[in-house]
Motif scaffolding. Structure first.
Motif, short mmCIF file in Angstrom:
data_model
loop_
_atom_site.label_atom_id
_atom_site.label_comp_id
_atom_site.label_asym_id
_atom_site.label_seq_id
_atom_site.Cartn_x
_atom_site.Cartn_y
_atom_site.Cartn_z
N PHE A 211 -26.10 -16.40 10.98
CA PHE A 211 -25.22 -15.23 11.01
C PHE A 211 -24.27 -15.31 9.82
CE2 PHE A 211 -25.89 -15.71 15.75
CZ PHE A 211 -26.73 -14.62 15.86
N HIS A 212 -24.07 -14.17 9.17
CA HIS A 212 -23.20 -14.11 7.99
C HIS A 212 -22.25 -12.94 8.12
CE1 HIS A 212 -25.26 -16.89 5.05
NE2 HIS A 212 -26.18 -16.79 6.00
N ASN A 213 -20.98 -13.17 7.88
CA ASN A 213 -20.06 -12.07 7.65
C ASN A 213 -20.24 -11.60 6.21
OD1 ASN A 213 -18.90 -14.84 7.61
ND2 ASN A 213 -17.25 -13.88 6.45
N THR A 214 -20.17 -10.29 5.99
CA THR A 214 -20.36 -9.74 4.66
C THR A 214 -19.15 -10.08 3.79
OG1 THR A 214 -21.71 -7.94 5.52
CG2 THR A 214 -20.75 -7.63 3.32
N LEU A 215 -19.43 -10.70 2.66
CA LEU A 215 -18.38 -11.09 1.72
C LEU A 215 -18.37 -10.14 0.53
CD1 LEU A 215 -18.95 -14.97 1.50
CD2 LEU A 215 -17.40 -13.74 3.03
N VAL A 216 -17.18 -9.86 0.04
CA VAL A 216 -17.03 -9.20 -1.26
C VAL A 216 -16.78 -10.32 -2.26
CG1 VAL A 216 -15.73 -7.54 -2.63
CG2 VAL A 216 -16.02 -7.16 -0.16
N VAL A 217 -17.74 -10.54 -3.16
CA VAL A 217 -17.61 -11.65 -4.11
C VAL A 217 -17.58 -11.10 -5.54
CG1 VAL A 217 -18.72 -13.30 -2.56
CG2 VAL A 217 -20.10 -12.06 -4.23
N ALA A 218 -16.92 -11.84 -6.39
CA ALA A 218 -16.78 -11.44 -7.80
C ALA A 218 -18.16 -11.28 -8.44
CB ALA A 218 -15.95 -12.46 -8.56
N GLY A 219 -18.35 -10.21 -9.18
CA GLY A 219 -19.59 -9.99 -9.89
C GLY A 219 -20.65 -9.24 -9.11
N ARG A 258 -26.18 -21.14 11.57
CA ARG A 258 -24.91 -20.87 10.89
C ARG A 258 -24.19 -19.74 11.62
NH1 ARG A 258 -24.78 -20.26 4.47
NH2 ARG A 258 -24.82 -22.52 4.67
N LEU A 259 -22.86 -19.85 11.70
CA LEU A 259 -22.05 -18.85 12.38
C LEU A 259 -21.34 -17.91 11.42
CD1 LEU A 259 -20.40 -21.07 15.13
CD2 LEU A 259 -22.17 -19.34 15.48
N ASN A 260 -21.09 -18.37 10.20
CA ASN A 260 -20.35 -17.54 9.24
C ASN A 260 -20.65 -17.99 7.83
OD1 ASN A 260 -18.84 -19.90 10.08
ND2 ASN A 260 -17.07 -19.12 9.01
N ALA A 261 -20.36 -17.09 6.90
CA ALA A 261 -20.66 -17.34 5.49
C ALA A 261 -19.70 -18.36 4.89
CB ALA A 261 -20.60 -16.04 4.71
N ASP A 262 -20.14 -18.96 3.80
CA ASP A 262 -19.37 -20.02 3.14
C ASP A 262 -19.20 -19.66 1.66
OD1 ASP A 262 -18.08 -22.37 2.63
OD2 ASP A 262 -19.87 -23.63 2.72
N PRO A 263 -18.14 -18.94 1.32
CA PRO A 263 -18.00 -18.53 -0.08
C PRO A 263 -17.80 -19.71 -1.02
CG PRO A 263 -15.99 -18.04 1.17
CD PRO A 263 -17.04 -18.47 2.16
N ALA A 264 -18.36 -19.60 -2.20
CA ALA A 264 -18.19 -20.65 -3.21
C ALA A 264 -16.77 -20.58 -3.77
CB ALA A 264 -19.20 -20.45 -4.34
N PRO A 265 -16.26 -21.70 -4.25
CA PRO A 265 -14.90 -21.70 -4.80
C PRO A 265 -14.73 -20.66 -5.90
CG PRO A 265 -15.72 -23.95 -4.55
CD PRO A 265 -16.88 -23.04 -4.28
N GLY A 266 -13.69 -19.85 -5.77
CA GLY A 266 -13.35 -18.88 -6.80
C GLY A 266 -14.09 -17.57 -6.75
N GLU A 267 -15.09 -17.41 -5.86
CA GLU A 267 -15.87 -16.17 -5.87
C GLU A 267 -15.36 -15.11 -4.90
OE1 GLU A 267 -19.98 -16.49 -4.79
OE2 GLU A 267 -19.57 -16.96 -2.70
N LEU A 268 -14.59 -15.51 -3.88
CA LEU A 268 -14.23 -14.58 -2.82
C LEU A 268 -13.17 -13.58 -3.28
CD1 LEU A 268 -14.60 -13.81 0.19
CD2 LEU A 268 -12.69 -15.37 0.70
N VAL A 269 -13.49 -12.29 -3.08
CA VAL A 269 -12.54 -11.21 -3.34
C VAL A 269 -11.92 -10.75 -2.02
CG1 VAL A 269 -12.27 -8.85 -4.21
CG2 VAL A 269 -13.75 -10.48 -5.42
N ALA A 270 -12.76 -10.58 -1.00
CA ALA A 270 -12.31 -10.14 0.32
C ALA A 270 -13.45 -10.39 1.32
CB ALA A 270 -11.94 -8.66 0.27
N PRO A 271 -13.12 -10.49 2.60
CA PRO A 271 -11.78 -10.54 3.19
C PRO A 271 -11.17 -11.94 3.06
CG PRO A 271 -13.43 -10.74 4.91
CD PRO A 271 -14.19 -10.53 3.63
#
Length: 304
Positions: A211-219, A258-271
């Protein structure tokens, strides 16, 4: 706390008789949604750099990556699963896949394989190559994201839900494990759409789900949509409640990897809340406890 769903660690203990560790490897794979075969813009939510370590483009081959990343797990006596993570690892000619599989099977101490890929990057010849791997565990980490074809088109996936079903059935018939990726909070979707995707994989020979929450990531294209006010990510409580209900509806034998997404360092814009991976996991565990939810407790009620 009571364990309320099937975990990957439990599944690995049953399979290998001990703890296991997935070792993320980068094979320098491409994607038809990046190289122009389908498009060059990628999925709406995808970082152009992909997930994973990026070691391949830093000059590390698979064996060098393995030697660098496995010592801690070896020291703990864990079984080692080679995980090709970045992009679509079965994309390209079958001869390329055969070469990759040969390299992976030659890694010292490897006990199993997991390959991230897309359903439209599989065919009977590639399935046969994967099925011939002389290891007790070979898993396809297969992107679905949504069961709604209109959503898949909106996020520029480049395939439909039916192609996932075809690939999952082919893989399972050949003895391979299949893990499905499902995303909550995609543009234009509701929780009902997320639950429809759970019902969809319940009816397929899927062995695991992420399962993944939708991430807004740079690029990513989604970052542009977010900046223009065209997308608002769900609040944390909304996502937590959605995953808890998804687990209640999930077929009891499927492993929740998996229960939630794991953003890479520096890529997360929101939430912003997505940066607290542990906190989100703890909130999901608390929601399961508060609702006395166990995996599959509402499976029969929602099944046709």
């Amino acid at each position: 706390m009571t364990q309320r769903y099937n975990t990957l660690s439990q599944a690995y203990r049953r399979l290998f008789g001990r703890r296991a560790k997935k070792i993320p490897l980068d094979a320098g794979s491409s994607c038809p949604n990046r190289d122009g075969a389908i498009s060059r813009s990628g999925c709406l939510f995808c970082n152009a750099a992909g997930s994973g370590t990026g070691f391949y483009h830093k000059g590390f081959g698979l064996r060098a990556q393995w030697d660098r990343l496995t010592p801690p797990a070896r020291g703990r006596g864990e079984a080692l699963v080679a995980y090709l993570q970045s992009f679509s690892n079965t994309y390209g000619p079958a001869t390329r896949l055969a070469g990759l599989l040969g390299e992976l099977c030659a890694l010292p101490g490897v006990c199993g394989l997991c390959l991230g890929t897309r359903p439209d990057c599989l065919d009977p010849e590639k399935i046969a190559l994967l099925a011939a791997v002389p290891l007790p565990y070979v898993c396809l980490d297969l992107g679905l994201q949504s069961v709604r074809d209109e959503t898949l088109k909106r996020i520029n996936r480049g395939h439909d839900a039916a192609s996932f079903a075809v690939a999952a059935r082919l893989a399972a018939a050949a003895g391979l494990s299949v893990t499905a990726h499902l995303m909550a909070g995609l543009p234009g979707e509701s929780n009902a759409d997320f639950f429809a995707a759970v019902s969809f994989i319940n009816d397929l020979p899927v062995t695991g789900v992420k399962f993944h929450n939708t991430l807004v990531v740079a690029g990513a294209g989604l970052a542009e949509l977010f900046a223009a006010g065209g997308y608002v990510p769900p609040e944390r409580d909304t996502y937590v409640a959605a995953v808890a209900e998804a687990i209640a509806r999930l077929r009891p034998d499927i492993v929740v990897e998996r229960l939630n997404a794991d953003p890479a360092p520096g890529e997360l814009v929101a939430p912003a809340w997505a940066a607290d991976k542990r906190g989100v996991r703890e909130a999901i565990a608390a929601a399961l406890e508060a609702g006395d939810i166990r995996q599959g407790c509402r499976y029969d009620a929602v099944s046709p």
